[in-house]
Design a protein around this motif. Sequence first.
Motif, PDB file in Angstrom:
ATOM      1  N   LEU A 108       0.681  -1.078  -0.086  1.00 57.83           N
ATOM      2  CA  LEU A 108      -0.068   0.019  -0.100  1.00 57.83           C
ATOM      3  C   LEU A 108       0.752   1.289  -0.002  1.00 57.83           C
ATOM      4  CD1 LEU A 108      -2.594  -1.024   2.528  1.00 57.83           C
ATOM      5  CD2 LEU A 108      -2.765  -0.731  -0.149  1.00 57.83           C
ATOM      6  N   ILE A 118      -9.167  -6.743  -3.117  1.00 59.15           N
ATOM      7  CA  ILE A 118      -8.997  -7.325  -1.822  1.00 59.15           C
ATOM      8  C   ILE A 118      -9.672  -8.737  -1.844  1.00 59.15           C
ATOM      9  CG2 ILE A 118      -9.182  -7.341   0.666  1.00 59.15           C
ATOM     10  CD1 ILE A 118      -8.594  -4.288   0.135  1.00 59.15           C
ATOM     11  N   HIS A 125     -10.860  -8.399   5.096  1.00 56.30           N
ATOM     12  CA  HIS A 125     -11.514  -7.225   4.200  1.00 56.30           C
ATOM     13  C   HIS A 125     -11.494  -6.177   4.763  1.00 56.30           C
ATOM     14  CE1 HIS A 125     -13.803 -10.855   1.937  1.00 56.30           C
ATOM     15  NE2 HIS A 125     -12.383 -10.829   1.853  1.00 56.30           N
ATOM     16  N   GLY A 129      -9.279  -2.855   3.508  1.00 55.39           N
ATOM     17  CA  GLY A 129     -10.074  -1.792   3.298  1.00 55.39           C
ATOM     18  C   GLY A 129      -9.707  -0.547   3.643  1.00 55.39           C
ATOM     19  N   THR A 132      -6.358   0.549   2.756  1.00 58.67           N
ATOM     20  CA  THR A 132      -6.181   0.906   1.374  1.00 58.67           C
ATOM     21  C   THR A 132      -6.721   2.197   1.227  1.00 58.67           C
ATOM     22  OG1 THR A 132      -6.359  -1.490   0.877  1.00 58.67           O
ATOM     23  CG2 THR A 132      -6.716   0.255  -0.884  1.00 58.67           C
ATOM     24  N   MET A 133      -7.933   2.552   1.700  1.00 59.90           N
ATOM     25  CA  MET A 133      -8.403   4.130   1.582  1.00 59.90           C
ATOM     26  C   MET A 133      -7.498   5.002   2.246  1.00 59.90           C
ATOM     27  SD  MET A 133     -12.446   3.656   2.394  1.00 59.90           S
ATOM     28  CE  MET A 133     -12.559   2.383   3.490  1.00 59.90           C
ATOM     29  N   TYR A 138      -8.114   3.610  -4.206  1.00 58.71           N
ATOM     30  CA  TYR A 138      -9.497   2.968  -4.360  1.00 58.71           C
ATOM     31  C   TYR A 138      -9.431   1.475  -3.576  1.00 58.71           C
ATOM     32  CZ  TYR A 138     -12.246   5.969  -7.361  1.00 58.71           C
ATOM     33  OH  TYR A 138     -12.889   7.237  -7.959  1.00 58.71           O
ATOM     34  N   ALA A 139     -10.600   1.118  -2.827  1.00 60.96           N
ATOM     35  CA  ALA A 139     -10.656  -0.083  -2.292  1.00 60.96           C
ATOM     36  C   ALA A 139     -11.585  -0.819  -2.747  1.00 60.96           C
ATOM     37  CB  ALA A 139     -10.787  -0.178  -0.772  1.00 60.96           C
ATOM     38  N   LEU A 141     -13.477  -4.553  -2.362  1.00 54.30           N
ATOM     39  CA  LEU A 141     -13.553  -5.676  -1.473  1.00 54.30           C
ATOM     40  C   LEU A 141     -14.389  -6.528  -1.771  1.00 54.30           C
ATOM     41  CD1 LEU A 141     -12.260  -3.385   0.500  1.00 54.30           C
ATOM     42  CD2 LEU A 141     -13.905  -3.870   2.141  1.00 54.30           C
ATOM     43  N   CYS A 166     -14.573   3.317  -1.678  1.00 56.23           N
ATOM     44  CA  CYS A 166     -14.556   1.836  -1.433  1.00 56.23           C
ATOM     45  C   CYS A 166     -15.823   1.012  -1.972  1.00 56.23           C
ATOM     46  CB  CYS A 166     -14.752   1.578   0.127  1.00 56.23           C
ATOM     47  SG  CYS A 166     -14.648   0.138   0.716  1.00 56.23           S
TER      48      CYS A 166
END
Lengths: 464, 464
Positions: A108, A118, A125, A129, A132-133, A138-139, A141, A166
């Motif tokens: 990341l 993901i 998850h 997530g 990631t954000m 952008y996530a 999931l 997300c």
Amino acid sequence: MANKINRRSFIKTAAIAGAGMALIPNKALADKKKPSPTETKVRIAFIGVGLRGRNHVSNISKNPDVEIVAFADISADAVAEAQKIIKADGRAKAEEFTLGPTDYLRLLKKPNIDGVLIATPWEWHARMGVDTMKAGKYAGLEVSAATTLEQCWDLVNTYEATGVPCMILENVCYGRQELAMLNMVKKGVFGEIVHARCGYLHDLRGIKFNNGVEFGPKASSEAQWRTNFSEKMNADVYPTHGLGPIAVALDINRGNRFLSISSVATKARGLHEYIVENPQGGQNHPNADIKWNLGDVVTSTIKTSRGETIIVTHDTNVPRPYSLGFKLQGTNGLIEFDGLESGGIKQEDGTIVSPDRIYIEGKTEPHEWESAAKWFKEYDHPLWAKFEAEAKNTGHGGIDFFVDKEFVDAIKEKREPELDVYDAAAWSSVTPLSEMSIEENGEPQFFPDFTRGKWMNRKPIEIN
Amino acid sequence: MANKINRRSFIKTAAIAGAGMALIPNKALADKKKPSPTETKVRIAFIGVGLRGRNHVSNISKNPDVEIVAFADISADAVAEAQKIIKADGRAKAEEFTLGPTDYLRLLKKPNIDGVLIATPWEWHARMGVDTMKAGKYAGLEVSAATTLEQCWDLVNTYEATGVPCMILENVCYGRQELAMLNMVKKGVFGEIVHARCGYLHDLRGIKFNNGVEFGPKASSEAQWRTNFSEKMNADVYPTHGLGPIAVALDINRGNRFLSISSVATKARGLHEYIVENPQGGQNHPNADIKWNLGDVVTSTIKTSRGETIIVTHDTNVPRPYSLGFKLQGTNGLIEFDGLESGGIKQEDGTIVSPDRIYIEGKTEPHEWESAAKWFKEYDHPLWAKFEAEAKNTGHGGIDFFVDKEFVDAIKEKREPELDVYDAAAWSSVTPLSEMSIEENGEPQFFPDFTRGKWMNRKPIEIN
């Protein structure tokens, strides 16, 4: 040991990130963490490239707008398999992150990533997530997006703090029949909707035990982690495949919302019997002593603010054909279908007949069901008409094509995905809420309003 | 006015009877009120000979073991129609009791009656059943047997005080498919049962308004009284057609019992729309202003002491084909069927295909539904094999033949009926319990144990 060290350092990192967030005004953080601009290609990384993750790799690798830049997985073998897929498509090797379960945090930190898909065990998850954000990417999931209410809020709060979108990758929302149903709803075929049913009715006994009787560290693929939820939790542990398309059709989080839920579970018999009756198992196998927590059939009843009810079923421990158990009923009539173009009913003469059926007052004959086939054709969604050829070659009869395309397109167009963080939170919250309700003998639980009131004015999803 | 006077005098009579009961020891009363012995013929009287009551008259009139002795009804016309039926069968005229709603009490004083079949508006069943048992005559009650918990207890307590049997005339328990399902359960086809679904899914809009928009005093037949329940109550007002066969299959009150129920109702839209869109109605018709209380779809979730769950649906206000929505699921597989040999699904080529389907591990092909037709044939219940010819000529595809035969046979053989007062109470209690649960937003309600503990040792129903 490696895992432990990594987990500890992960927690430390997360704690620092959390503390940092509190010091930075939301707006500033949002500006700082906006997705990095892409010139031509959308740069995608993957966390989790097991069987499911590699489905996504395979689909996305076919998308010429995408550059595949990195893979993270605890299994180097899984990553090697993923590399083979993209190599076969003529792509350059992706960067690899295989140093344990938190090595994804290193991934990341890479600046050359726009979105991260993901596909890891359920309990990972939400935290992935969130990370990631926070990293400004952008996530995307896999489902469910979360297993606890706190995780649902973590996703929403992080999205609101960072401004980074997300998406919940609920592929069934893009099913051909499911989108035709949505089309029918939008065109008023059913009149005013009053009631819906859906679920995940799938005999997973083989998958939970790799067709034998082992799970956890001794097993492979989903049996490594998924079966753990059957042992430990009594809840609808996998609600979104059925609930997603119904939530979209009912404008949940967009003029409507889930209000309360009451859940019950049957006794748990199926997994024990499976172990006892399996040639590799038997009455004396250690796993025959396990007390399974997950009831064989879990039924949840959801009420919405607009006055509909939705019955959601989770049924994965006993023998049965696959079904998502869809039913949508309004003041003009109703449709019932198994979903995802499931199999049919074998007749005595050997022919297979679809059980999908519809009744629309004044359009079908009185007091008689009509095959839904014609209706699915007539209300075929424009998205399917347009991309049928591309979709048909991809996973799960085409739905993975559309969900992956939407994730990539949202990044490319720098917009919110069709299925957003509020959908991820509301749909996934059925797991913890159903667990609480079952534990309290069906006591209704209230859904948090994850939108904090925004649902009243948000516009319905336009899938196109 | 006549009604008012009669009702007042009825209440007085009932109060005296109740006071008397308290003075007589139960055993003595039981002896005194035992059904009078019959030499050759079973002497049957009818309270309520509207459309439904006359179905019973017609069936029972074909039974050579029966003498039909009396009819009570508030409508002299209805009684005249009933007389025509028995006259056509060469029978003598029955005595008539048509002096208002409590004139049935005069009928009950007649000594030449062994059993009374009651087919009146729902709210009258229990009080008439109670009075019938007190008069020492077998009571046969149309469904539901009661609309309040107190009425359920009244039936049970009167039965226990008098020793006079009370049967709930749940005809669907004798359906050919339903009895084949029971047969399959008893033979272990499904393994251990974990889950069931059932209901009453029947578009009654035409019946509720005589196909127009009027109900109550301005209407005829069921629209005179049934529609009132849709205006006044939000509950599963008609639970037993679906629940009866499932309760029998699950040994309810006989080793198993209903433990708790949680119910929800959708918004009520169907009846209003029906009035507004009917040529005889419209937006300006006075009935367009009615706020209907009954939700269009009411869903109840029942838990049993043996750990099964049962989902019961009531769905009578919106357009749809008829269904009892049966599903029975165990550790070996499951069956789904509409019940009562309902209609099929019309295919594009015009053929009609049954939606009834079954899946039994190791017996049907993996992951595929099989038509249930063959299974219904293979497990055809001996009762149907034996009486098919007689049954086929009677109401509702034969089921009325069996339920009426069982009522008469129980009297003839001086034994308990297969479906007894505890069944009447437990099944009917779904109405008041669902009403309470809906009013409390799905709060689970506990079923009274109407057997006072006897359910633990009572033997399963043998239908034969």
